[in-house]
Design a protein around this motif. Sequence first.
Motif, PDB file in Angstrom:
ATOM      1  N   PRO A  51       0.835  -1.213   0.000  1.00  0.00           N
ATOM      2  CA  PRO A  51       0.000   0.000   0.000  1.00  0.00           C
ATOM      3  C   PRO A  51       0.860   1.248   0.000  1.00  0.00           C
ATOM      4  O   PRO A  51       2.083   1.191   0.146  1.00  0.00           O
ATOM      5  CB  PRO A  51      -0.812  -0.151   1.294  1.00  0.00           C
ATOM      6  CG  PRO A  51       0.005  -1.045   2.153  1.00  0.00           C
ATOM      7  CD  PRO A  51       0.734  -1.977   1.243  1.00  0.00           C
ATOM      8  N   ALA A  52       0.215   2.398  -0.123  1.00  0.00           N
ATOM      9  CA  ALA A  52       0.971   3.647  -0.259  1.00  0.00           C
ATOM     10  C   ALA A  52       1.796   3.956   0.982  1.00  0.00           C
ATOM     11  O   ALA A  52       2.910   4.483   0.877  1.00  0.00           O
ATOM     12  CB  ALA A  52       0.006   4.796  -0.558  1.00  0.00           C
ATOM     13  N   VAL A  53       1.293   3.643   2.161  1.00  0.00           N
ATOM     14  CA  VAL A  53       2.026   3.947   3.401  1.00  0.00           C
ATOM     15  C   VAL A  53       2.963   2.819   3.811  1.00  0.00           C
ATOM     16  O   VAL A  53       3.656   2.943   4.822  1.00  0.00           O
ATOM     17  CB  VAL A  53       1.033   4.239   4.549  1.00  0.00           C
ATOM     18  CG1 VAL A  53       0.216   5.480   4.252  1.00  0.00           C
ATOM     19  CG2 VAL A  53       0.129   3.045   4.816  1.00  0.00           C
ATOM     20  N   THR A  89     -16.816   5.466  -2.379  1.00  0.00           N
ATOM     21  CA  THR A  89     -15.865   6.565  -2.580  1.00  0.00           C
ATOM     22  C   THR A  89     -14.418   6.105  -2.674  1.00  0.00           C
ATOM     23  O   THR A  89     -13.519   6.949  -2.655  1.00  0.00           O
ATOM     24  CB  THR A  89     -15.996   7.565  -1.422  1.00  0.00           C
ATOM     25  OG1 THR A  89     -15.720   6.895  -0.176  1.00  0.00           O
ATOM     26  CG2 THR A  89     -17.393   8.153  -1.371  1.00  0.00           C
ATOM     27  N   VAL A  90     -14.182   4.804  -2.761  1.00  0.00           N
ATOM     28  CA  VAL A  90     -12.797   4.318  -2.854  1.00  0.00           C
ATOM     29  C   VAL A  90     -12.104   4.870  -4.091  1.00  0.00           C
ATOM     30  O   VAL A  90     -10.929   5.245  -4.054  1.00  0.00           O
ATOM     31  CB  VAL A  90     -12.780   2.775  -2.855  1.00  0.00           C
ATOM     32  CG1 VAL A  90     -11.402   2.255  -3.207  1.00  0.00           C
ATOM     33  CG2 VAL A  90     -13.174   2.245  -1.492  1.00  0.00           C
ATOM     34  N   ARG A 112      -7.798   5.442   2.179  1.00  0.00           N
ATOM     35  CA  ARG A 112      -6.794   6.468   1.890  1.00  0.00           C
ATOM     36  C   ARG A 112      -5.389   5.976   2.231  1.00  0.00           C
ATOM     37  O   ARG A 112      -4.417   6.306   1.540  1.00  0.00           O
ATOM     38  CB  ARG A 112      -7.097   7.733   2.686  1.00  0.00           C
ATOM     39  CG  ARG A 112      -8.195   8.597   2.101  1.00  0.00           C
ATOM     40  CD  ARG A 112      -8.153   9.991   2.680  1.00  0.00           C
ATOM     41  NE  ARG A 112      -8.960  10.924   1.912  1.00  0.00           N
ATOM     42  CZ  ARG A 112      -8.816  12.235   1.956  1.00  0.00           C
ATOM     43  NH1 ARG A 112      -7.894  12.781   2.735  1.00  0.00           N
ATOM     44  NH2 ARG A 112      -9.577  13.026   1.224  1.00  0.00           N
ATOM     45  N   ALA A 113      -5.259   5.216   3.310  1.00  0.00           N
ATOM     46  CA  ALA A 113      -3.940   4.696   3.685  1.00  0.00           C
ATOM     47  C   ALA A 113      -3.374   3.785   2.607  1.00  0.00           C
ATOM     48  O   ALA A 113      -2.152   3.713   2.428  1.00  0.00           O
ATOM     49  CB  ALA A 113      -4.033   3.949   5.010  1.00  0.00           C
ATOM     50  N   ALA A 114      -4.247   3.083   1.901  1.00  0.00           N
ATOM     51  CA  ALA A 114      -3.782   2.198   0.834  1.00  0.00           C
ATOM     52  C   ALA A 114      -3.403   2.954  -0.425  1.00  0.00           C
ATOM     53  O   ALA A 114      -2.591   2.462  -1.214  1.00  0.00           O
ATOM     54  CB  ALA A 114      -4.864   1.162   0.511  1.00  0.00           C
ATOM     55  N   GLN A 115      -3.958   4.168  -0.615  1.00  0.00           N
ATOM     56  CA  GLN A 115      -3.766   4.866  -1.882  1.00  0.00           C
ATOM     57  C   GLN A 115      -3.011   6.185  -1.766  1.00  0.00           C
ATOM     58  O   GLN A 115      -2.561   6.716  -2.777  1.00  0.00           O
ATOM     59  CB  GLN A 115      -5.137   5.156  -2.513  1.00  0.00           C
ATOM     60  CG  GLN A 115      -5.957   3.897  -2.772  1.00  0.00           C
ATOM     61  CD  GLN A 115      -7.309   4.202  -3.358  1.00  0.00           C
ATOM     62  OE1 GLN A 115      -7.463   4.381  -4.564  1.00  0.00           O
ATOM     63  NE2 GLN A 115      -8.327   4.285  -2.499  1.00  0.00           N
TER      64      GLN A 115
END
Length: 399
Positions: free
Chosen positions: A259-261, A319-320, A345-348
Amino acid sequence: MIETIRAAFVIARRDFTAIIFSKSFFFFLLGPMFPLAIGLAAGSLGQQVSQDIDRPVIGVALEDSQSAKLVSARAALVKNLGGAALPELLLLSDVNPADPDIQTKLDTASKPLNAIISGSLEAPLLTGSQRDVKRWSGKIALLTETALAGSNPVKVRTDFVAETDSSEQRARLAIAQGGQIILILLTMILAGMVLSNLVEEKTNKIIEILAAAIPMDAIFLGKLFAMLGMALVGITVWSTIGFIGISVMSTGIPALAAPAVGWPLFCILMVLYFSMAYLLLGSLFLGIGAMATTVREVQTLSMPVTMGQLLVFFLAAYTVTKLEEPAEWLAVIFPFSSPFAMIARAAQMDNIWQHGLALVWQGLFTLIIIRFSVILFRRNVMKSGNSARKKKLFARMRG
């Protein structure tokens, strides 16, 4: 404030110890294992039966030399395409290639046949139903071409490039959706135990004894965090068993896109956002328990909350793919959908500061709900004592 926190810790320790060391908690941990094991077994059995039913078998009514070439071509192609991509070949030794009785052999073969290939490799004839012939004519053409070329399929050269932005975005989107689904399932399964625990103590009059010695805010906080600790213990046990099962069955944990984080922080945020979602829903259930007096009332009042929880999950799931749009901001700000929207949001998105703000906002709203639940409890449960004191006061005023 310090006295309230100390009292809440006492209540939390009492409830947590009573739950963890009870016999029912062991069966609670085993509860999800039985449906999961039955589901996996049924799925595996169903997949095996489906494969046995749908496994295509093509009869081969060619000369012996040409049949051998066709079988060798299939063995060579299986190395590149896999066995599932090609039909199984059944050599029909009792059929005369010059004048085969195709219709009879289709009905009386030792295995159910989808079609029969006859004629020659240079001019093959595929006989069968219209659906099967259209489905397998391309694969039979590939087999015959490979057989005529000497059973050596063409080697395709490969060139690997770095992972593209679009593929990375799709992987992170899948992680976001998976994180949301895990959060909603765990929250809905475990949060209802807060309500049952409170109603049970109300029925036994234990809650009124505690309220006489400890502030109600401390009692509600302690019970909420005790149930959260119990839920985290259960999740830890289930996760450990799941990782061990995956490692044993697949010879190691499969590699997944990050994931992004990053995975370490994402796992920490999963625990934090589950805790906040649990506390939010649990505090709402405490308010319901404060208003309900019977188990029937509990079921009636908790149903709208459960349906509402599904609606906020649908909002967050919708809203993903709409980051920083008005609908997504609504899901982020609304407290009950905020944990699900923020884990997406944490994933992206790789900025971390927003998660601190979201956790503080969710924690403040949890305290507001707990305070409102305490007011409801005092009005609905403790009103008998208040009315008695008022009557005693009126009697003194009358002399």
